[in-house]
Design a protein around this motif. Sequence first.
Motif, PDB file in Angstrom:
ATOM      1  N   THR A 165      14.200  -6.252   3.568  1.00 53.82           N
ATOM      2  CA  THR A 165      12.862  -6.781   4.072  1.00 53.82           C
ATOM      3  C   THR A 165      12.115  -7.275   2.964  1.00 53.82           C
ATOM      4  N   ASP A 166      12.134  -7.239   1.948  1.00 47.71           N
ATOM      5  CA  ASP A 166      11.170  -7.946   0.768  1.00 47.71           C
ATOM      6  C   ASP A 166      12.300  -8.140  -0.202  1.00 47.71           C
ATOM      7  N   ASN A 175      -2.733 -12.158  -9.177  1.00 46.64           N
ATOM      8  CA  ASN A 175      -2.964 -10.846  -8.418  1.00 46.64           C
ATOM      9  C   ASN A 175      -4.341 -10.562  -8.999  1.00 46.64           C
ATOM     10  N   VAL A 203       8.335  -8.655  -3.469  1.00 49.11           N
ATOM     11  CA  VAL A 203       7.614  -9.744  -3.040  1.00 49.11           C
ATOM     12  C   VAL A 203       8.119 -10.493  -1.646  1.00 49.11           C
ATOM     13  N   ASN A 204       7.016 -11.111  -1.048  1.00 47.22           N
ATOM     14  CA  ASN A 204       7.468 -11.673   0.242  1.00 47.22           C
ATOM     15  C   ASN A 204       7.135 -13.048   0.051  1.00 47.22           C
ATOM     16  N   VAL A 213       4.115  -7.275  -2.846  1.00 43.94           N
ATOM     17  CA  VAL A 213       3.823  -6.051  -1.894  1.00 43.94           C
ATOM     18  C   VAL A 213       3.719  -4.983  -2.637  1.00 43.94           C
ATOM     19  N   ASN A 214       4.422  -4.648  -3.409  1.00 48.61           N
ATOM     20  CA  ASN A 214       4.539  -3.246  -3.930  1.00 48.61           C
ATOM     21  C   ASN A 214       5.281  -3.234  -5.246  1.00 48.61           C
ATOM     22  N   TYR A 253       8.680   0.740   9.580  1.00 48.38           N
ATOM     23  CA  TYR A 253       9.129   0.437   8.211  1.00 48.38           C
ATOM     24  C   TYR A 253      10.529   0.956   7.992  1.00 48.38           C
ATOM     25  N   GLN A 311      11.375   0.562   2.378  1.00 47.23           N
ATOM     26  CA  GLN A 311      10.059   0.292   2.297  1.00 47.23           C
ATOM     27  C   GLN A 311       9.189   1.725   2.064  1.00 47.23           C
ATOM     28  N   GLU A 347       6.723   3.333  -0.980  1.00 46.47           N
ATOM     29  CA  GLU A 347       5.376   3.067  -0.321  1.00 46.47           C
ATOM     30  C   GLU A 347       4.632   4.181  -1.304  1.00 46.47           C
TER      31      GLU A 347
END
Lengths: 368, 261
Positions: free
Chosen positions: A32-33, A84, A104-105, A114-115, B206, B210, B214
Amino acid sequence: MKKKRIYASLIVLLIGLVGTVAVYFATAIYQTDSVALITDKHIKDTLVQKDKDVYGNQDETRKQVLHLLILSGKHKGERYTATNNYYPSQLVTQKYRAGQRIFVNIKKGQAALVNPKRDWVLALVLTITLALMVLLVGVKSFKLMASMAISWIIFYGVILLDVKLNGSGIILLFSAAVVIFSFVSLAIVQGINKKMLATWLSTLLGIFVSFGLCYLIMELTGETEMRFETGEYATQDPRGLFFAQTLLGILGAVMDESTDIVTSLYELVQTKKDVTVKDMIQSGRTLGQEIMGPLINVLVLIFISEALPETILYLRDNNTLSTTFGFTLSLGATQSIISAIGIVLTVVFATGCSLWFLHEKEQGKLNE
Amino acid sequence: MSSLTALVILLAVLMAIIGGETGIRSFFSVLINGILLILVALLISWGVNVELVILIFIPLKLVTIIFLGTHDYTVAKNSFYSAFIVCLLTSVLVLMMQHFAQAAGLGPEAGEVLVGLSQMPGLNYGMIAVAVAIFSTLGAIAEAAVAMSSGLLELKKAKPDISEKQLRASGDAIGYDVLGTAMNTVLFGMFGSFLSLFLWYYRLGYSIGQVLNEKLFVNEALIIMYSLIGVLMTVPLSTFLLSKGLTKSEVKHEDKHTDTH
């Protein structure tokens, strides 16, 4: 301590550490990322402004400039610069560290943060847990791990079913789930035998009698001041969710307690020769009295601790204690009280179910 | 009457009937314990140093849980020592791991929660996350310590001539069950409080990757494992302290016996 266990534990530790390193560097498993590396040795971190909000709280807005090297996905090998903004409180914002791996996206030539990559911390703590478990419990610890893994799988299945049913019949669904959960956990940890069946029976009685009783009381009082809407992350009927969560909450505590009492009384029947019904009830009650306080405290601690970040925020923003309680604690408190009622009633059920051992022993069938 | 009040009254009555005097004391231990945690929230919200609050409240809460909740002094004393030592060890681990996990603050739905609230409260939410983890774990550790000590003591009462070695063997057996089920209390407690969060992850699509990174999920999973580690360390420690304590008191008793004759 046995030497074998020490070796086994060291092996688990070694494998786990290798696994942790592998997870730390893993990039390809994430679709996803993209995973990125912060290449700065020292992140440029500047003060943008000092803030003071309407409640008189003082905080800062700070800006980090991050240089990123993308490690996975379509943009692998490309470099980006991202900024940031964060507040040092880190309530909703995140401060990043030099040399860290993050998600990151990438859209339109811009890398959106992202996280941080947190998966390896889970792997590390899991390694410590498993190594300690093997060291202290030995071979049997695999049963505990299996039980835990299977619980997660069943939980996932229940979630799938619930989404499919879209929350209808949720109390029935979770009642069934509770029956299965308790059977599987007890069967794996203790094996299917008389002791386990007595524990299971006592667990089920404890859950459903207390749940029924509390449901009745809530209906009789007309669910006054039950603010189901304060439940967070509600994607379906919050009232149904509340009852499902309550069932799961009682399950853990009541199963724990039934095991404690039934196990101890079983040991008692086996070690003491001429044990009477009166002795059993006396011992069961004493044990129950000792256990119920701490056990109720476990649940109360878990639920209030979880609500701490938000409770502190409400209080910080000059809300009164009663407003804060209504928004952040009242639902959880109700849930904990229902579990507590289950815990108290289970003392009776667990002792009652253990009397069966005595009956079996008189007939000479206990160790069959 | 509100539903919560009615349920609290039912709980108090049941604890008095089934638990007797110990039950009533346990009821107050739960009440005081809850009030103590709300006091923690108040102190932190007033800006008191979070580390200091944690250090003061660990022993305070253990005393409330263990001494008010149990009626046997030997059980209480043993449980307190083992639980306190284990809590300190666990706190060190929590401090280190929370530093790496960087999972402070509110979760992904924060925007909705925060309507009308300050986003810049000027508090140290990193340290608050540590407090949350330590106080969540503390209950499970205290419970395991009490279950171990009281289980072994019951055995000792039922069979007074049991040897230290036998006692330790029984300690292993009881410890395994206590561990297995302490795990369940924590695990299902978490399933219970985070059911809606998991449904939320699922409905919002999700991916597993992810979820595993999280913030809230990582925090929850870590707390489950901290609790397990805490309980794991408690089992041998309470058996050790209790079997040592019991044999010691026996020796003393014999000494007196020989003195008087």
